[in-house]
Write an enzyme that holds these catalytic residues in place. Structure first.
Site, short mmCIF file in Angstrom:
data_model
loop_
_atom_site.label_atom_id
_atom_site.label_comp_id
_atom_site.label_asym_id
_atom_site.label_seq_id
_atom_site.Cartn_x
_atom_site.Cartn_y
_atom_site.Cartn_z
N SER A 32 0.61 -0.14 4.05
CA SER A 32 2.03 0.49 3.74
C SER A 32 2.34 -0.02 2.07
O SER A 32 1.65 0.51 1.26
CB SER A 32 2.82 -0.28 4.81
OG SER A 32 4.10 0.05 4.95
N GLU B 204 -0.85 8.61 3.91
CA GLU B 204 -0.06 8.40 5.06
C GLU B 204 1.27 8.05 4.85
O GLU B 204 1.52 7.78 3.61
CB GLU B 204 -0.68 7.55 6.03
CG GLU B 204 -0.56 6.04 5.38
CD GLU B 204 0.53 5.28 5.70
OE1 GLU B 204 1.25 5.40 6.62
OE2 GLU B 204 0.79 4.29 4.97
N HIS C 19 0.84 3.93 10.06
CA HIS C 19 1.51 2.98 11.00
C HIS C 19 1.16 2.97 12.38
O HIS C 19 2.02 3.47 13.08
CB HIS C 19 2.91 3.10 10.53
CG HIS C 19 3.37 2.86 8.90
ND1 HIS C 19 3.04 3.37 7.88
CD2 HIS C 19 3.89 1.51 8.83
CE1 HIS C 19 3.38 2.54 6.85
NE2 HIS C 19 4.08 1.61 7.33
#
Length: 346
Positions: A140, A246, A316
Site C-alpha cells: 500500500s 494495484e 488489498h
C-alpha cells in the site's frame, strides 16, 4: 514569446538533467540483496506512514513478530502522532535510519500504511542504507518506501504484509520460504472458498490482456502511490521491468487518470511486461456510461505490445503475497503466473 521560449528551454534542460541523473544512477547501482532472516533475529517495528492511534494495534504487531520466531524491537516514534502521520517527517525518517544503523536489526516491518512514506524519502540516509542492507517489507503506501530504497540504493525490498495484516498460514509460509529459506517461488491465484469445490473459478480469475512470457526486475505497487512519485529521484527506471500495479477504493476515471499520468511520464515505455492486481472497491458505482477497468487497461496497456494480464492476487486482499521488488521474475500472461528466477536474499 521570447520569454516563453526561454522558460520552455530551461524546463526542457532541467527535465533532461533530471532524467540524465536517473539514468546514470541506474547504471551505477548494482542490485543489492539483503541477508536472509534467521530464527531469533531482531525485527524493527517502524511507522513510516500513518499514525497508530490505539496501543493494542502496536501490541498485535509485537505479538505477530514474536510468533514468527523473531525478536521485536519497537522504534522510538512508533506511537508518535502528527495529525494523521506517525510523527513528523524527520522523526519517522530517523526511526528508519536508526534501524538500518543498528547492526542487531535484520529487518524492518512497518505497522501500517495509510499515507506518509513518500514524505520521508528526502530524509533517509541512502549511503547508510546501502552499507547495511536489510529486509524491508510492506505494501500500500509503503510502496513509496520500497521503490525509493531500490531507486537510490539498489536494495531489493519486499512487497508483502505489514504489521497489522492477518498472519495466517497461507501468508506466513511463503514469506518464511522467501525470507528465511531463500526459496524462489512461483505465484498463481489461490482457489478461494466455494471455488475449491466448483468446476469453474468464480473468484480470482485472471484476464489476459496480451499473451506471452517476459522476464525482468519486478517493480510497482499501489497505483496511487506510484503515480505520486513519478518524476522524482525515488521512482526507479522501469525500462525492461515487469510493472505491477494495484489499488483500492478508486473509481474507474481515477484509475484512467493515473495510468495516463504514467503513460505521459514515460513509465510505460520499454516495459518487458505488465501485471495488474486487484482493484478492491473500484467499480463505476452509479455513473452512467463509465469505462470499465478492463476497458481502461485495454486502452493503455494493449498498445504497448508486451505480455500483460490483470487479476493477479496482488493488492488489498489476503493472503498477501511476498514479492521481491527489484528481483528478477518471469511472468506468463496466459497462465497468470509470476515466477521468481533466483533467491531474493543472500
Amino acid at each position: 514569446m521570447r520569454r516563453r521560449e526561454l522558460l520552455g528551454g530551461l524546463g526542457m534542460a532541467t527535465a533532461g538533467a533530471a532524467l540524465g541523473k536517473r539514468a546514470v544512477q541506474a547504471q551505477e547501482l548494482s542490485t543489492l540483496l539483503p541477508p536472509r532472516l534467521r530464527s531469533g533475529d531482531v525485527v524493527g517495528i517502524v511507522s513510516p506512514a500513518g499514525a497508530t492511534f490505539e496501543r493494542d494495534r502496536l501490541d498485535l504487531v509485537v505479538d505477530a513478530v514474536t510468533a514468527l520466531g523473531f525478536t521485536p524491537r519497537v522504534a522510538p516514534h512508533a506511537l508518535a502522532r502528527y495529525g494523521y502521520l506517525a510523527g513528523t517527517d524527520t522523526e519517522r525518517a530517523a526511526d528508519v535510519n536508526a534501524m538500518f544503523a543498528d547492526p542487531a536489526v535484520k529487518a524492518l516491518l512497518p505497522v501500517r500504511g495509510d499515507w506518509g512514506s513518500a514524505r520521508i524519502l528526502p530524509y533517509l540516509d541512502y549511503d547508510l542504507i546501502r552499507a547495511n542492507p536489510k529486509v524491508v517489507i510492506g505494501f500500500s503506501d509503503i510502496s513509496a518506501l520500497l521503490l525509493g530504497l531500490y531507486a537510490r540504493t539498489g536494495l531489493v525490498t519486499f512487497h508483502g504484509p505489514h504489521g497489522i495484516t492477518a498472519w495466517r498460514a497461507d501468508q506466513v509460509e511463503p514469506l518464511r520460504q522467501i525470507l528465511v529459506e531463500g526459496a524462489a517461488l512461483t505465484y498463481r491465484n489461490p482457489l478461494l472458498g466455494a471455488d475449491q469445490d466448483r468446476l469453474m473459478r468464480d473468484q480470482g480469475r485472471i484476464h489476459t490482456i496480451a499473451p506471452g512470457r517476459a522476464s525482468g526486475p519486478l517493480l510497482g505497487g499501489n497505483l496511487s502511490v506510484v503515480s505520486g512519485i513519478v518524476g522524482s529521484p525515488y521512482m526507479p527506471d522501469t525500462t525492461g521491468a515487469i510493472l505491477f500495479l494495484e489499488d483500492v477504493g478508486e473509481p474507474p476515471y481515477s484509475i484512467d487518470r493515473m495510468l495516463t499520468q504514467l503513460k505521459l511520464a514515460g513509465v510505460l515505455d520499454g516495459l518487458a511486461g505488465f501485471v495488474f492486481g486487484q482493484c478492491t472497491a473500484c467499480g463505476p458505482g452509479s455513473g452512467y456510461g463509465s469505462l470499465t477497468l478492463a476497458d481502461i487497461l485495454h486502452d493503455h496497456i494493449r498498445p504497448l505490445g508486451i505480455p500483460a494480464y490483470a487479476g493477479a492476487w496482488i493488492g488489498h486482499v489476503e493472503p498477501i503475497w511476498t514479492l521481491p521488488m527489484g528481483g528478477v521474475v518471469t511472468m506468463d500472461a496466459a497462465e497468470g503466473t509470476l515466477a521468481m528466477e533466483t533467491a531474493a536474499v543472500t
